[in-house]
Design a protein around this motif. Structure first.
Motif, mmCIF file in Angstrom:
data_model
loop_
_atom_site.group_PDB
_atom_site.id
_atom_site.type_symbol
_atom_site.label_atom_id
_atom_site.label_comp_id
_atom_site.label_asym_id
_atom_site.label_seq_id
_atom_site.Cartn_x
_atom_site.Cartn_y
_atom_site.Cartn_z
ATOM 1 N N TYR A 26 -8.199 2.023 -4.893
ATOM 2 C CA TYR A 26 -8.366 2.884 -3.730
ATOM 3 C C TYR A 26 -8.677 1.995 -2.526
ATOM 4 O O TYR A 26 -9.693 1.287 -2.508
ATOM 5 C CB TYR A 26 -9.532 3.847 -3.942
ATOM 6 C CG TYR A 26 -9.320 4.935 -4.966
ATOM 7 C CD1 TYR A 26 -8.731 6.147 -4.614
ATOM 8 C CD2 TYR A 26 -9.732 4.760 -6.285
ATOM 9 C CE1 TYR A 26 -8.565 7.163 -5.554
ATOM 10 C CE2 TYR A 26 -9.567 5.770 -7.230
ATOM 11 C CZ TYR A 26 -8.983 6.967 -6.858
ATOM 12 O OH TYR A 26 -8.812 7.964 -7.784
ATOM 13 N N THR A 27 -7.828 2.065 -1.503
ATOM 14 C CA THR A 27 -8.036 1.204 -0.332
ATOM 15 C C THR A 27 -9.330 1.553 0.383
ATOM 16 O O THR A 27 -10.072 0.663 0.812
ATOM 17 C CB THR A 27 -6.849 1.327 0.646
ATOM 18 O OG1 THR A 27 -5.633 1.133 -0.068
ATOM 19 C CG2 THR A 27 -6.937 0.281 1.737
ATOM 20 N N LYS B 207 0.854 -1.184 0.000
ATOM 21 C CA LYS B 207 0.000 0.000 0.000
ATOM 22 C C LYS B 207 0.891 1.236 0.000
ATOM 23 O O LYS B 207 1.892 1.290 0.720
ATOM 24 C CB LYS B 207 -0.933 0.007 1.208
ATOM 25 C CG LYS B 207 -1.881 -1.186 1.273
ATOM 26 C CD LYS B 207 -2.819 -1.081 2.475
ATOM 27 C CE LYS B 207 -3.722 -2.314 2.579
ATOM 28 N NZ LYS B 207 -3.014 -3.496 3.100
ATOM 29 N N THR B 208 0.529 2.204 -0.827
ATOM 30 C CA THR B 208 1.300 3.441 -0.927
ATOM 31 C C THR B 208 0.350 4.634 -0.896
ATOM 32 O O THR B 208 -0.854 4.505 -1.128
ATOM 33 C CB THR B 208 2.105 3.499 -2.239
ATOM 34 O OG1 THR B 208 1.197 3.497 -3.353
ATOM 35 C CG2 THR B 208 3.054 2.306 -2.355
ATOM 36 N N MET B 209 0.920 5.795 -0.609
ATOM 37 C CA MET B 209 0.151 7.041 -0.684
ATOM 38 C C MET B 209 0.387 7.661 -2.056
ATOM 39 O O MET B 209 1.524 7.823 -2.491
ATOM 40 C CB MET B 209 0.578 8.000 0.422
ATOM 41 C CG MET B 209 0.323 7.468 1.826
ATOM 42 S SD MET B 209 -1.413 7.007 2.130
ATOM 43 C CE MET B 209 -2.213 8.618 1.982
ATOM 44 N N GLU C 278 -4.025 13.314 -1.138
ATOM 45 C CA GLU C 278 -3.286 12.082 -0.910
ATOM 46 C C GLU C 278 -4.256 10.958 -0.524
ATOM 47 O O GLU C 278 -5.108 11.144 0.361
ATOM 48 C CB GLU C 278 -2.259 12.273 0.206
ATOM 49 C CG GLU C 278 -1.086 13.172 -0.165
ATOM 50 C CD GLU C 278 -0.125 12.491 -1.127
ATOM 51 O OE1 GLU C 278 0.378 11.405 -0.788
ATOM 52 O OE2 GLU C 278 0.107 13.040 -2.227
ATOM 53 N N GLN D 270 1.118 -2.513 5.506
ATOM 54 C CA GLN D 270 1.655 -1.921 4.280
ATOM 55 C C GLN D 270 2.063 -2.969 3.256
ATOM 56 O O GLN D 270 1.927 -2.769 2.064
ATOM 57 C CB GLN D 270 2.855 -1.030 4.615
ATOM 58 C CG GLN D 270 2.509 0.186 5.467
ATOM 59 C CD GLN D 270 1.474 1.070 4.804
ATOM 60 O OE1 GLN D 270 0.332 1.144 5.248
ATOM 61 N NE2 GLN D 270 1.867 1.727 3.736
ATOM 62 N N GLU E 10 -4.637 6.464 -0.055
ATOM 63 C CA GLU E 10 -3.921 5.198 0.035
ATOM 64 C C GLU E 10 -4.368 4.282 -1.104
ATOM 65 O O GLU E 10 -5.570 4.130 -1.347
ATOM 66 C CB GLU E 10 -4.180 4.511 1.384
ATOM 67 C CG GLU E 10 -3.312 3.268 1.576
ATOM 68 C CD GLU E 10 -3.510 2.605 2.929
ATOM 69 O OE1 GLU E 10 -2.581 2.632 3.757
ATOM 70 O OE2 GLU E 10 -4.618 2.041 3.158
#
Length: 717
Positions: free
Chosen positions: A107-108, A71-73, A82, A156, A84
């Protein structure tokens, strides 16, 4: 580094720490600090790197099995804020070869918000379509059914793997208790449930109840592990697998001998391969009663330990536990009712003996379908076995192509490892038949099958091509492979064969050194073909040489070598190929690459022209004899294939140029001018002629196709 020691810094608090040594004996530690450092700051790249090195070890996860994520921003393109994003392996991918094109970006928060519309386990398949509404990266691969399992967990970096050791624990009859014994409170456990949104909720609940766990064992399935960084996740996965493997190893043979001990010994290696080569075409024919199949054989020591054991009869019918296993291997294997050293020379008698076993297997599979099908289940699929076990000899697998057959074999070896481990620590339990059926005939799985690209014209075919290290033979092999066939390249030059093999993808081609003037070499080459792919469908005799001399200069040696390679070679190849074709009882094709010179007389060509004419008439004789076996026999006649042809590398070109009173350099244009179309004939043109006979003209036999640009004197009549 592979197996070995890894030094870790362990913090007690912000200022105190100590060094720990982690030893890996059961998995390969492949993390390269320098390589990872070059990716620093690119979490997606590090996630892909982690995936690839995990997938490189088949003890960790099998081909196409498991999935990984990070997972990244990222900046939302719609509002600049911003957000996740979950990056996860897409549907149908393989972590060992995963690239950016094979992942999905979602999109989380949208994925987690699907909990608001989830209607329960009975309708959970409808959630898959909603994953598309969560897509962030418009170039995403289609999200897989496991996507929410990664999205609902907060970590993450996450690995979902199918290590043999973990599945052995997951498939043990007291799996939860064993998980507790090995890891205490450090690992969670959830019972078997089909992958999907509801399983994601179960994982989320398990973590909420046990916030300090480092992973979760999935009953009958595999394991989830995680970390704050890609490296921490990787190390966590390896440590959990190492601990499970060490626990199993410490218990092997304590309760009772592995698989109940050895019931029989294996044949020596060479005898095993000889038996396998003899029976493979028979098995291929029986497995191909609905669709033609490609075979794979292994006598891996893990297979032999299982098939030679007392527990074979008890464990094999239970089937496999992990869905990834039986989706590729079918619910259970077929064990051959043959002695390891049984005389296999009477192919018809062996076929008759095995037919009852195959019919029983097909009937049992049909009953499995009828008993467990639901109102909306897809139609029953091919009822033939995928995995076939031959005690004392090894294991065969049959599927639509070589890669699928090989991967099925690898998966069943994983299943053997699982049974071995589960039996060592407890007792092995397979997935209940209804659960297995619901996975195998899952509508989502059926939809994935329906999306597969259409098969090529020669898919499921095996071609044996002589003279295939270069020139016309290589062009023919290339064409047949491009049209979907597996090809065996035969030639007398091992060095050139290796160069040719390097031009093909894995699982497409094999090579064999073969002098077609030697009947023993041909027999061995056909045995190698049966071992490599299960049999043969197409034999193309392209090996050749040319000698151009007037009568007075033609020696007996010239005459003999042309006759040996072109005529006797074709005869011997036909004999050996037909033996296999009749064992398979699936028809087939024999193609002879002859020449225009067999139809029309020319100067200084007595030995070559006579041999080519003999080849052509042998084709007619074979066509007349083999029609009853649905074996088609045809000829392709080239003329003047100068560019790219090995024949023209020697004195033949000089001889033909001398015969026509021109230079060697003038030959291509000379040959082009004398045909009706004024075309230069290339090796690829001959390959197209072969393809037309084996891929299109299925009701043509005893035929001649001239690929010569149109030579009126050579028109067949």
């Amino acid at each position: 580094m592979k197996n070995g020691n890894v030094y870790r810094v362990v913090f007690r608090n912000q200022t105190e720490y100590h060094m720990e040594i982690q030893t890996f004996n059961h998995v390969d530690y492949l993390w390269d600090e320098a390589k990872a450092a070059s990716m620093q700051g690119d979490e997606v790249a590090l996630f892909l790197y982690r995936s690839n090195i995990l997938g490189a070890d088949l003890r960790i996860t099998n081909y196409g099995g498991g999935n990984t994520s990070c997972k990244t921003m990222e900046k939302d393109p719609l509002n600049g804020e911003e957000v996740e994003v979950l990056w996860v392996k897409g549907s149908g991918g393989d972590i060992g070869t995963l690239t950016r094109k094979g992942i999905a970006g979602l999109y989380t928060d949208r994925l987690r918000n699907l909990k608001k519309v989830y209607r329960g386990i009975e309708q959970e398949d409808e959630m898959v379509a909603l994953f598309d509404h969560c897509i962030y990266d418009l170039e995403s691969k289609a999200p897989s059914i496991d996507t929410p399992l990664h999205g609902l967990l907060p970590f993450q970096h996450i690995d979902h793997l199918h290590p043999d050791a973990l599945i052995a624990i997951a498939a043990a009859s007291d799996s939860e208790a064993i998980t507790k014994e090995i890891w205490g409170d450090r690992m969670g456990w959830v019972p078997w449930q089909r992958p999907g949104f509801d399983l994601a909720l179960q994982l989320e609940e398990c973590l909420e109840k046990n916030p300090s766990i480092r992973g979760i064992v999935l009953g009958s399935h595999g394991v989830f592990t995680w970390g704050d960084t890609s490296y921490e996740c990787y190390l966590n996965s390896l440590e959990v697998i190492e601990e499970a493997s060490a626990y199993i190893e410490s218990n092997l043979g304590k309760k009772r001998p592995v698989f109940g001990g050895e019931k029989m010994t294996s044949l020596p290696a060479e005898q095993r391969k000889a038996q396998a080569a003899k029976i493979a075409p028979i098995l291929r024919g029986l497995c191909s009663s609905e669709k033609s199949m490609i075979g794979h054989f292994t006598d891996d020591e893990r297979v032999l330990e299982f098939v030679n054991s007392h527990d074979l009869e008890r464990l094999a019918p239970l089937g496999t536990s992990c869905p990834d296993h039986f989706l590729r291997t079918k619910i259970q294997p077929l064990v051959l009712p043959l002695e390891k050293d049984e005389d296999l020379d009477d192919a018809q008698a062996i076929k008759d003996k095995l037919l009852a076993a195959f019919e029983a297997y097909r009937t049992e599979y049909q009953n499995y379908y009828n008993t467990h099908k639901r109102a909306n289940s897809p139609a029953v699929r091919d009822a033939n076995p995928v995995i076939i076990l031959y005690p004392g000899v090894g294991m065969f697998s049959f599927a639509k192509n070589k890669q699928t057959a090989r991967v099925a074999s690898e998966f069943y070896i994983n299943a053997i490892n699982v049974m071995k481990g589960a039996e060592a620590i407890s007792s092995y339990t397979s997935l209940p038949r209804q659960e297995a059926f619901d996975i195998e005939y899952w509508l989502l799985e059926e939809a994935k099958l329906q999306r597969m690209p259409a098969e090529k014209p020669l898919s499921r075919k095996i071609a044996f091509v002589t003279g295939a290290a270069g020139g016309i033979g290589k062009a023919i092999a290339d064409k047949l492979a491009q049209e979907g066939a597996n090809v065996v390249l035969a030639d007398i030059s091992e060095e050139r064969l290796q160069e040719a093999l390097d031009t093909y993808p894995q699982d497409v081609a094999a090579t064999v050194v073969c002098d077609v003037t030697n009947p023993v070499a041909i027999t061995q080459a056909m045995e190698a073909t049966a071992l490599a792919f299960g049999g043969v469908d197409i034999m193309v005799h392209s090996a050749g040489l040319a000698i151009s001399k007037p009568l007075e200069d033609t020696s007996e040696k010239d005459w003999n070598i042309l006759s040996e390679v072109l005529v006797k070679g074709q005869f011997n190849l036909a004999q050996e190929t037909v033996k296999i074709l009749r064992k398979q009882d699936m028809g087939g094709d024999l193609i002879s690459i002859a020449s225009k010179n067999g139809l029309v007389a020319g100067p200084n060509n007595i030995a070559y022209g006579t041999a080519k004419a003999a080849q052509q008439h042998m084709v007619r004789l074979l066509a007349a004899e083999l029609g009853k076996d649905k074996i088609r026999v045809n000829t392709v006649n080239p003329d003047g294939v100068i560019v790219g042809s090995k024949i023209w590398e020697g004195k033949w070109a000089e001889g033909r140029a001398k015969a026509y009173g021109i230079t060697v350099e003038e030959l291509p244009a000379h040959y082009a001018k004398r045909n009706l179309l004024h075309e230069i004939i290339l090796p690829e043109d001959i390959a197209n002629g072969v393809f037309s006979l084996v891929g299109i003209l299925h009701k043509s036999t005893g035929n001649i196709i001239n690929v010569d640009g149109g030579m009126a004197a050579a028109f067949p009549r």
